[in-house]
Design a protein around this motif. Structure first.
Motif, mmCIF file in Angstrom:
data_model
loop_
_atom_site.group_PDB
_atom_site.id
_atom_site.type_symbol
_atom_site.label_atom_id
_atom_site.label_comp_id
_atom_site.label_asym_id
_atom_site.label_seq_id
_atom_site.Cartn_x
_atom_site.Cartn_y
_atom_site.Cartn_z
ATOM 1 N N LYS A 1 53.671 14.609 36.909
ATOM 2 C CA LYS A 1 52.808 15.536 37.037
ATOM 3 C C LYS A 1 51.818 15.629 35.960
ATOM 4 N N TYR A 2 50.512 15.375 36.425
ATOM 5 C CA TYR A 2 49.701 15.255 35.030
ATOM 6 C C TYR A 2 48.646 16.405 35.009
ATOM 7 N N GLU A 3 48.554 16.943 34.053
ATOM 8 C CA GLU A 3 47.558 17.881 33.834
ATOM 9 C C GLU A 3 46.294 17.236 33.114
ATOM 10 N N GLU A 4 45.243 17.007 34.030
ATOM 11 C CA GLU A 4 43.966 16.309 33.767
ATOM 12 C C GLU A 4 43.353 17.117 32.379
ATOM 13 N N GLU A 5 43.057 18.366 32.626
ATOM 14 C CA GLU A 5 42.327 18.848 31.598
ATOM 15 C C GLU A 5 42.906 18.788 30.061
ATOM 16 N N ASN A 6 44.299 19.078 29.874
ATOM 17 C CA ASN A 6 44.528 18.735 28.407
ATOM 18 C C ASN A 6 45.255 17.500 28.338
ATOM 19 N N ARG A 7 45.343 16.676 29.364
ATOM 20 C CA ARG A 7 45.798 15.101 29.200
ATOM 21 C C ARG A 7 47.239 15.280 28.925
ATOM 22 N N ILE A 8 48.128 15.950 29.226
ATOM 23 C CA ILE A 8 49.526 16.149 29.447
ATOM 24 C C ILE A 8 50.222 15.624 30.442
ATOM 25 N N LEU A 9 51.152 15.010 30.395
ATOM 26 C CA LEU A 9 52.039 14.191 31.555
ATOM 27 C C LEU A 9 53.038 14.851 31.617
ATOM 28 N N THR B 1 51.655 3.371 28.748
ATOM 29 C CA THR B 1 51.256 4.037 29.893
ATOM 30 C C THR B 1 50.313 5.057 29.093
ATOM 31 N N MET B 2 50.601 5.736 28.132
ATOM 32 C CA MET B 2 49.773 6.634 27.539
ATOM 33 C C MET B 2 48.700 5.902 26.882
ATOM 34 N N LYS B 3 48.712 4.739 26.659
ATOM 35 C CA LYS B 3 47.442 3.910 26.006
ATOM 36 C C LYS B 3 46.637 3.688 27.069
ATOM 37 N N SER B 4 47.050 3.320 28.231
ATOM 38 C CA SER B 4 46.417 2.757 29.197
ATOM 39 C C SER B 4 45.420 3.921 30.033
ATOM 40 N N LEU B 5 46.325 5.013 30.369
ATOM 41 C CA LEU B 5 45.732 6.344 30.917
ATOM 42 C C LEU B 5 45.057 7.120 29.972
ATOM 43 N N ASP B 6 44.918 7.042 28.654
ATOM 44 C CA ASP B 6 44.452 8.007 27.833
ATOM 45 C C ASP B 6 45.245 9.370 27.991
ATOM 46 N N ILE B 7 46.753 9.574 27.799
ATOM 47 C CA ILE B 7 47.387 10.535 27.957
ATOM 48 C C ILE B 7 47.707 10.959 26.476
ATOM 49 N N LYS B 8 47.710 12.367 26.157
ATOM 50 C CA LYS B 8 47.931 12.662 24.912
ATOM 51 C C LYS B 8 49.603 12.780 24.811
ATOM 52 N N GLU B 9 49.961 13.422 25.794
ATOM 53 C CA GLU B 9 51.378 13.805 25.328
ATOM 54 C C GLU B 9 52.266 13.618 26.633
#
Lengths: 412, 183
Positions: free
Chosen positions: A207-215, A242-250
């Motif tokens: 589940k990805y929270e788009e607004e705060n970039r948390i997966l 995966t974090m790097k390529s999708l720009d995920i923060k956490e």
């Protein structure tokens, strides 16, 4: 009651007492079996490339006429695969083949994209050009994307020892975020066909929270993820990439809704924090999976290197084992000139180094480009090559570093 | 016969065979696998650089062959379920216990059974360390691991073996008591 306590020493002793097990066959028999297999394999080795060549030629015959219509076959085959039904496609191909037979008369119009570039070319030359056009490069470049989305997956090699970044280009879809596309296409990856380990889709709910970039990554409770050290390391590399390529923060980890995943080696982990080592400054090597892949994968090894010169010199050596093999051959020698202010790197080939316009040189250049990107360079200029192009690269100008490594196609 | 084969056979055949047997616990399969080891070795013998000892090199190939065979045995469904890491999975087998084991004393038979409770990694270490008496350094070399990983894996494996030996003993003890009560 008998005593039920065992000491380590007792267990060790018992293990040492396990009987010797002997192969009762005659060495001659063993040797016979092996030589049969060795010979059979040689045979196979010969058949497979031949069959592949034949198939490739057949494909070429079918596809070349289509090249006239389309500027970029890859783009179109992806799109048409999405849109048109197979029968419609076949009908189109047939039409193209008949067109081709009638040659000069009818297909002038469709040959425009090439004719525009090479104005005096006859149809035959156009055919030749399109064979040359058959792109040997492996990475994704800016000009390949054409408004679509590049999805990069970190896939372990067949022995789960290191990870191979593989990129696919997919059409954007309305109302679908990049993450959603990433998740959707996870199921369609054909890792086994690529000679890699069948790792996706992940057995977890994402589940990805788009607004705060948390997966949020939730694994089922009935599964044991007490990973071995190496597998845990692989998972951490996969998540980092995966974090790097999708720009995920956490990434938050949970098991069946409860926070935390219990890892064998690191205990319970609730929040995944990427290892700093896993970002940047990696050198790229060639990897040929055992299955019949003609193009190599160009793979970063998970080890931070301080300077790009050191990276290049270890790319000449390979990673010791037989898998990640050198990506720069000994006979290609060059000096590097760094221009960090412009983010530009110049590779000056030394005297006596002959640069050919062939696939293996192209792959070496790609490995250099990908490594340059790791060291934050945007473009690379190749000098003293004595030729003006290598595959898709025009050596007169600076070459932009690739967007992503290892472009692969996905099946239906 | 090939001279390389001849030499390898003379020096290592029984070691490699026994190693594979204790990994897969099936003689017929071990016979096939030992042949696969030779095939891989003969194909890459020139590439052997003498960086590691010949023995650890052979063990590392045998290990890969054993792991590949586990992988083949599993159906794809199972593999998907175990996606995250199959090397932690236990190797389940219902192969008959060979005679060599069956004639041993009870404890030996027990520990042979208990090996099933170890993961592939643990079993690799146990077999290399205690049956083939490789040193920690040699084991690390053959598995391409660090020495500390060998040590931890070994430690865990012994713990698991101990646990299951005790379990089995306890159950047996109870069995005997029950019989007594009935009488």
């Amino acid at each position: 009651m008998r005593k039920s306590e065992w000491s380590d020493e007792q267990i060790e002793e018992l293990l040492g007492q396990l009987p010797k097990i002997i192969d009762e066959r005659d060495p001659q028999e063993v040797y016979q079996n092996i030589s049969i297999k060795l010979n059979r394999r040689k045979h196979k080795v010969w058949i497979m490339p031949t069959a592949a060549t034949a198939a490739a030629l057949l494909l070429l015959v079918i596809l070349v006429p289509r090249l006239f219509n389309f500027q970029n076959t890859e783009e179109k085959s992806m799109e048409s695969a999405d849109k048109s039904s197979p029968s419609a496609e076949i009908a189109m191909e047939k039409k193209n083949i008949t067109k081709d037979k009638e040659q000069n008369s009818t297909n002038e119009e469709s040959a425009v994209p090439f004719a525009a570039k090479e104005s005096n070319d006859t149809n035959k030359n156009i055919g030749m050009r399109s064979i040359e056009f058959e792109d040997q490069s492996t990475a994704v470049y800016e000009e390949d994307i054409g408004g679509r989305e590049v999805l990069t997956y970190a896939i372990p090699d067949d022995n789960v020892e290191f990870i191979v970044p593989v990129s696919i280009i997919v059409s954007k879809e309305e109302n679908k975020t990049k993450f959603k596309l990433f998740e959707d296409y996870m199921e369609r990856l054909t890792e086994n066909d690529w000679g890699l380990y069948d790792y996706y889709p992940l057995m977890a709910e994402l589940k990805y929270e788009e607004e705060n970039r948390i997966l949020n990554l939730d694994v089922p409770a009935n599964q044991s993820y007490s990973l071995s050290g190496s597998a845990e390391n692989i998972l951490s590399q996969v998540l980092t990439s995966t974090m790097k390529s999708l720009d995920i923060k956490e990434i938050n980890l949970s098991t069946d809704g409860n926070p935390g995943i219990n890892f064998g080696y690191n205990g319970e982990i609730k929040k995944f924090v990427p290892d700093d080592d896993q970002f940047g400054n990696h050198a790229y090597y060639f990897y040929y999976p055992s299955k019949a892949e003609i193009k190599p994968f160009i793979v970063p090894y998970n080890e931070k290197i301080s300077t790009i010169e050191e990276a290049f010199s270890s790319m000449r050596k390979g990673m010791g084992d037989e898998k990640l093999i050198p990506s720069i051959p000994e006979d290609i020698q060059f000096d590097t000139v760094k221009d960090p202010a412009e983010n530009k790197l110049t590779i000056r080939f030394k005297k006596g180094t002959t640069i050919n316009d062939d696939a293996s040189t192209l792959h070496t250049i790609e490995a250099i480009l990908l490594t340059a990107k790791e060291f934050n360079y945007d473009e690379v200029k190749l000098e003293n090559a004595q030729i003006d192009k290598i595959g898709r690269f025009d050596l007169e100008h600076e070459i932009k570093v690739p967007v992503a490594a290892n472009k692969r196609m996905i099946g239906q | 016969m090939d001279s390389v084969f001849d030499e390898l056979y003379r020096k290592y055949h029984h070691d490699v065979f026994q190693f594979l047997f204790y990994m897969v616990k099936n003689k017929e399969l071990a016979e096939d696998l030992v042949q696969e080891v030779y095939i891989r070795v003969l194909k890459s013998y020139e590439r052997f650089e003498g960086k590691s000892s010949e023995k650890t090199w052979l063990f590392s190939i045998a290990r890969n062959v054993a792991i590949d065979s586990f992988r083949k045995q599993k159906g794809w469904k199972q593999r998907i379920l175990e996606k995250f890491d199959w090397t932690t999975q236990q190797v389940k087998d219902e192969y008959p216990v060979p005679e060599e084991i069956a004639i041993q004393k009870e404890e030996i038979q027990l520990i042979y059974q208990c090996l099933d409770h170890c993961t592939v990694d643990q079993r690799l270490v146990i077999v290399m360390r205690y049956l083939h008496e490789l040193t920690i350094t040699e084991t690390a070399e053959a598995l391409n691991w660090t020495e500390s990983k060998v040590k931890t894996t070994q430690h865990r494996a012994l713990k698991i073996l101990k646990g299951h030996m005790e379990d089995k003993r306890r159950k047996e003890g109870m069995d005997i008591e029950e019989v007594r009560v009935e009488r």
